[in-house]
Design a protein around this motif. Structure first.
Motif, PDB file in Angstrom:
ATOM      1  N   LEU A 124       8.610   4.831  -1.132  1.00  0.00           N
ATOM      2  CA  LEU A 124       9.107   5.644  -0.025  1.00  0.00           C
ATOM      3  C   LEU A 124       9.742   6.938  -0.509  1.00  0.00           C
ATOM      4  O   LEU A 124       9.705   7.952   0.188  1.00  0.00           O
ATOM      5  N   VAL A 125      10.327   6.916  -1.693  1.00  0.00           N
ATOM      6  CA  VAL A 125      10.826   8.156  -2.283  1.00  0.00           C
ATOM      7  C   VAL A 125       9.662   9.109  -2.543  1.00  0.00           C
ATOM      8  O   VAL A 125       9.739  10.309  -2.242  1.00  0.00           O
ATOM      9  N   ALA A 126       8.580   8.582  -3.093  1.00  0.00           N
ATOM     10  CA  ALA A 126       7.397   9.415  -3.349  1.00  0.00           C
ATOM     11  C   ALA A 126       6.846   9.999  -2.054  1.00  0.00           C
ATOM     12  O   ALA A 126       6.477  11.180  -1.993  1.00  0.00           O
ATOM     13  N   LEU A 127       6.813   9.187  -1.002  1.00  0.00           N
ATOM     14  CA  LEU A 127       6.349   9.675   0.295  1.00  0.00           C
ATOM     15  C   LEU A 127       7.243  10.794   0.810  1.00  0.00           C
ATOM     16  O   LEU A 127       6.753  11.819   1.308  1.00  0.00           O
TER      17      LEU A 127
ATOM     18  N   ALA B  12       4.076  -8.892   2.443  1.00  0.00           N
ATOM     19  CA  ALA B  12       5.198  -7.988   2.187  1.00  0.00           C
ATOM     20  C   ALA B  12       4.770  -6.809   1.321  1.00  0.00           C
ATOM     21  O   ALA B  12       5.194  -5.664   1.544  1.00  0.00           O
ATOM     22  N   THR B  13       3.921  -7.063   0.318  1.00  0.00           N
ATOM     23  CA  THR B  13       3.364  -5.966  -0.472  1.00  0.00           C
ATOM     24  C   THR B  13       2.530  -5.046   0.416  1.00  0.00           C
ATOM     25  O   THR B  13       2.622  -3.817   0.343  1.00  0.00           O
ATOM     26  N   GLY B  14       1.726  -5.654   1.290  1.00  0.00           N
ATOM     27  CA  GLY B  14       0.927  -4.863   2.213  1.00  0.00           C
ATOM     28  C   GLY B  14       1.775  -4.051   3.163  1.00  0.00           C
ATOM     29  O   GLY B  14       1.455  -2.896   3.469  1.00  0.00           O
ATOM     30  N   ALA B  15       2.895  -4.632   3.637  1.00  0.00           N
ATOM     31  CA  ALA B  15       3.779  -3.920   4.557  1.00  0.00           C
ATOM     32  C   ALA B  15       4.402  -2.700   3.896  1.00  0.00           C
ATOM     33  O   ALA B  15       4.488  -1.620   4.507  1.00  0.00           O
ATOM     34  N   THR B  16       4.851  -2.852   2.658  1.00  0.00           N
ATOM     35  CA  THR B  16       5.442  -1.720   1.941  1.00  0.00           C
ATOM     36  C   THR B  16       4.383  -0.645   1.673  1.00  0.00           C
ATOM     37  O   THR B  16       4.633   0.554   1.849  1.00  0.00           O
ATOM     38  N   PHE B  17       3.212  -1.080   1.254  1.00  0.00           N
ATOM     39  CA  PHE B  17       2.103  -0.150   1.034  1.00  0.00           C
ATOM     40  C   PHE B  17       1.711   0.527   2.345  1.00  0.00           C
ATOM     41  O   PHE B  17       1.362   1.716   2.384  1.00  0.00           O
ATOM     42  N   TYR B  18       1.813  -0.216   3.434  1.00  0.00           N
ATOM     43  CA  TYR B  18       1.502   0.310   4.767  1.00  0.00           C
ATOM     44  C   TYR B  18       2.465   1.429   5.142  1.00  0.00           C
ATOM     45  O   TYR B  18       2.083   2.406   5.799  1.00  0.00           O
ATOM     46  N   MET B  19       3.746   1.296   4.760  1.00  0.00           N
ATOM     47  CA  MET B  19       4.721   2.351   5.063  1.00  0.00           C
ATOM     48  C   MET B  19       4.272   3.688   4.480  1.00  0.00           C
ATOM     49  O   MET B  19       4.349   4.734   5.137  1.00  0.00           O
ATOM     50  N   VAL B  20       3.789   3.652   3.246  1.00  0.00           N
ATOM     51  CA  VAL B  20       3.333   4.879   2.588  1.00  0.00           C
ATOM     52  C   VAL B  20       2.078   5.411   3.267  1.00  0.00           C
ATOM     53  O   VAL B  20       1.987   6.600   3.609  1.00  0.00           O
ATOM     54  N   ASN B  21       1.112   4.530   3.479  1.00  0.00           N
ATOM     55  CA  ASN B  21      -0.156   4.965   4.046  1.00  0.00           C
ATOM     56  C   ASN B  21      -0.018   5.443   5.485  1.00  0.00           C
ATOM     57  O   ASN B  21      -0.669   6.411   5.889  1.00  0.00           O
ATOM     58  N   HIS B  22       0.824   4.757   6.259  1.00  0.00           N
ATOM     59  CA  HIS B  22       1.060   5.218   7.625  1.00  0.00           C
ATOM     60  C   HIS B  22       1.703   6.603   7.607  1.00  0.00           C
ATOM     61  O   HIS B  22       1.385   7.458   8.427  1.00  0.00           O
TER      62      HIS B  22
END
Length: 513
Positions: A87-90, A332-342
């Motif tokens: 999320l920092v990278a985003l 949970a990994t998918g959800a975190t990855f989803y935050m970036v992709n969304h």
């Protein structure tokens, strides 16, 4: 003593906000240049920090702790892990993109554009602090503080109903913030009773809190994060804010700032209140599924492009919350990855819609038609951004959605099956939007519409490139996220079901049906 990378990452945009605000009135271009320069410098620091964790290169980045209010056990405590790193990278990537996209949107004959750019940098600093904070009081302070600049960003720049949307946004989030404040105080009292007064997150995670108390504290935190996310039925402020804010402002709000809510769920709520999280998970999963279907259905019926994207975000946030509270490593990994992709996808959509609105002077779908003939590049970029919104392989959004659904399927099979309908509906609202605006006969009002300009290409190119590159090569990011998700789920104490396919295997293979 090592260099304070994390503090520097936060201080830079604060300094940029101050210098931007000090630019003399009437020097709007200079203010934009100063703000964009500091946003780019922050991006460089963020990239250096990311290199250490993604590619195992020692950049000297370490946790940082400094005394803040020692009498109460509060400290300026910062650390980075896989979840916060994503999320920092985003955030550091999105800020200069939004600044460039906002270059002309912030121009208003009654207001100096420097106000928006200074506020943007301030929100960036507060958002980064929330993602890096290891002190619950510090997290709460920045969680509440970011409401003020966001309120002015929405209320000062945007559509005719922007003040209404800004007040609604503020009131909703203040209610959640008050509930969270009560819970933060209650959590501190628990640490006092345990003989170790502290707001330091690891100290609070180690507390032995009875289940009843956990439930009350869980409700306080979860209400604040559910409003921020937003999760149905606490969502109604987002479509208004998305519709009335400028497109670039809406992009940052929905794509970045609102991720503080879902980040709080996985990074604070789960480890702090494991018993309550396990007990509440079925209810939260139901609310998440409702958000997915509800947001998608309402998006289909919208005639306002910005409001449509706002409702799609409600649906996508439902997927994120579903992945978090399915309580499996894969979801949970998918959800975190989803935050970036969304974030990448939504910012791209809002930015391109902003380009269309600036050319046509309208955000209504019916005012467009046949745009692909006078502006084929603009139509192509719009299609690419739209396809990322419906998670088409091999774009990175597909992998995150796949991990959430497959991880949820191993624990909540009916929820995963119903949520899959949201994927079908996303294809409907995205393709229908593209058809109504880009194809068909050319409307007289869009004849001669200019195609993408150089500045606009520079804005959208990084977003689209990342959606494609990360889709083919997600392993460094998913590995970093998985390393942080594992210990969090251990704290919750749930038995992990056998995954449909290991996360690492997905990451190595890339995407594809």
């Amino acid at each position: 003593m090592t260099f304070p990378w994390l503090t520097t990452l936060i201080v830079l945009p604060v300094l940029g906000a101050v210098l931007t605000a000090l630019v003399p009135s009437g020097r709007g271009t200079l203010a934009k240049q100063v703000a964009t320069g500091f946003a780019l410098l922050t991006l460089v620091i963020g990239a250096l920090i990311s290199i250490q964790f993604l590619f195992d290169v020692d950049m000297g980045v370490e946790s940082e702790t400094y005394e803040w209010i020692p009498e109460f056990g509060a400290s300026w405590a910062l650390d980075v892990h896989g979840i916060s790193l994503a999320l920092v990278a985003l955030t550091v990537l999105a800020t200069p993109i939004v600044a460039l996209a906002m270059w002309h949107e912030a121009e208003d004959e009654k207001r100096d554009p420097k106000a928006f750019f200074a506020l943007l940098l301030l929100v960036e600093a507060l958002t980064l602090t929330a993602f890096l904070s290891q002190d619950v009081l510090l997290f709460y302070v920045v969680f509440e503080a970011m409401l003020i600049p966001l309120y002015f960003m929405i209320g000062m720049f945007g559509g005719p109903q922007r003040r209404y949307a800004a007040v609604k946004f503020l009131l909703y989030n203040l209610v959640g913030g008050l509930a969270m404040l009560a819970a933060v105080i209650g959590l501190y009292v628990q640490s006092v009773d345990a003989g170790n007064p502290s707001f330091f997150l690891p100290d609070l995670v180690a507390l032995d809190i009875d289940t009843t108390t956990q439930w009350w504290l869980f409700i306080g935190f979860m209400l604040a994060f559910a409003i921020k996310a937003p999760l149905w039925p606490f969502h109604t402020w987002l479509p208004d804010a998305a519709a009335e804010a400028t497109p670039s402002n809406a992009a940052f709000l929905s794509g970045v700032a609102d991720k503080v809510g879902t980040y709080g769920m996985i990074a604070l709520v789960l480890p702090l209140f494991p018993d309550a999280s396990r007990d509440a998970a079925p209810v939260i999963v139901v609310l998440a599924v409702i958000s997915i279907i509800y947001g998608a259905l309402l998006a289909i019926g919208q005639t306002d492009m910005k409001r449509l994207i706002g409702y799609t975000s409600i649906s996508h946030f439902g997927f994120i919350v579903l992945g978090i509270f399915a309580l499996t490593g894969e979801s949970a990994t998918g959800a975190t990855f989803y935050m970036v992709n969304h974030g990448l996808s939504t910012i791209a959509l809002f930015v391109v819609v902003g380009f269309l609105i600036s050319r046509r002077g309208s955000r209504q779908v019916d005012d467009f038609g046949g745009v692909q003939k006078p502006a084929p590049k603009l139509a192509g970029v719009f299609l690419f951004a739209g396809l990322s919104g419906l998670a088409l392989p091999p774009l990175s959004t597909f992998l995150s959605e796949f991990l959430v659904i497959s991880g949820t399927f191993t624990r909540y099979r009916p929820a995963a099956i119903i949520a899959t309908l949201g994927i079908v509906l996303s294809a409907l609202y995205i393709l229908w939007l593209y058809q109504r605006t880009m194809t068909g006969p050319v409307r007289p009002a869009v004849e001669g519409m200019p195609d993408l300009r150089t500045r606009e290409v520079v804005v959208v190119a990084p977003l689209l490139a990342l959606l494609l590159v990360v889709g083919f090569f997600p392993k460094p990011l998913t590995d970093a996220i998985d390393d942080a998700v594992g210990p969090t789920l251990v704290e919750v104490g749930v038995e992990q079901p056998e995954p449909l396919a290991p996360v690492a295997e997905h990451a190595e293979e890339g995407t594809g049906r």
